[in-house]
Design a protein around this motif. Structure first.
Motif, PDB file in Angstrom:
ATOM      1  N   GLU A  37       0.823  -1.212   0.000  1.00  0.00           N
ATOM      2  CA  GLU A  37       0.000   0.000   0.000  1.00  0.00           C
ATOM      3  C   GLU A  37       0.856   1.260   0.000  1.00  0.00           C
ATOM      4  N   ALA A  38       1.958   1.244   0.730  1.00  0.00           N
ATOM      5  CA  ALA A  38       2.770   2.452   0.907  1.00  0.00           C
ATOM      6  C   ALA A  38       3.792   2.665  -0.207  1.00  0.00           C
ATOM      7  N   GLN A  39       4.314   1.598  -0.796  1.00  0.00           N
ATOM      8  CA  GLN A  39       5.474   1.750  -1.668  1.00  0.00           C
ATOM      9  C   GLN A  39       5.228   1.448  -3.139  1.00  0.00           C
ATOM     10  N   VAL A  40       4.205   0.689  -3.477  1.00  0.00           N
ATOM     11  CA  VAL A  40       3.998   0.300  -4.878  1.00  0.00           C
ATOM     12  C   VAL A  40       2.979   1.226  -5.518  1.00  0.00           C
ATOM     13  N   LYS A  41       3.396   1.877  -6.585  1.00  0.00           N
ATOM     14  CA  LYS A  41       2.515   2.825  -7.272  1.00  0.00           C
ATOM     15  C   LYS A  41       2.152   2.369  -8.684  1.00  0.00           C
ATOM     16  N   SER A  42       2.811   1.353  -9.207  1.00  0.00           N
ATOM     17  CA  SER A  42       2.540   0.911 -10.571  1.00  0.00           C
ATOM     18  C   SER A  42       1.361  -0.062 -10.605  1.00  0.00           C
ATOM     19  N   LYS A  43       0.815  -0.219 -11.793  1.00  0.00           N
ATOM     20  CA  LYS A  43      -0.313  -1.133 -11.985  1.00  0.00           C
ATOM     21  C   LYS A  43       0.053  -2.152 -13.050  1.00  0.00           C
ATOM     22  N   SER A  71       2.689  -4.218 -17.838  1.00  0.00           N
ATOM     23  CA  SER A  71       2.819  -2.954 -17.111  1.00  0.00           C
ATOM     24  C   SER A  71       3.295  -1.902 -18.102  1.00  0.00           C
TER      25      SER A  71
END
Length: 93
Positions: A37-43, A71
């Motif tokens: 939740e805090a560190q991953v921003k990619s989808k 991605s």
């Protein structure tokens, strides 16, 4: 699976109690959820043939064949993948 297998070996050898092994797994799940939740921003998008799906005890299990993970940076084909998902709110209980 390495963590689970290692904990199983430790329980079988008597190094670790089954209760403590379960606590380790629960803490691992909580820590991974917080980190993601805090560190991953990619989808990532996943497309593939849905071979099997199950919903048991609030846990979804999907088995995909010939899956494509895509991605922004890359894409990867995987012949078989198992995805296990649960509601992260259940981990706080």
């Amino acid at each position: 699976m390495c963590l689970t297998e290692t904990l199983d070996e430790m329980v079988q050898s008597g190094t670790l109690s089954p209760e403590l092994a379960i606590q380790v797994l629960v803490q691992f799940d909580k820590s991974m959820t917080e980190a993601l939740e805090a560190q991953v921003k990619s989808k990532v998008t996943i497309k593939g043939h849905l071979h099997t799906y199950r919903f048991c005890d609030n846990v979804w299990t999907f088995i995909l064949q010939d899956a494509l993970f895509k991605s922004e940076e890359l894409q990867e084909n995987v012949s078989r993948v198992k995805i296990v998902a649960c509601d992260s709110k259940l981990l706080t209980q």
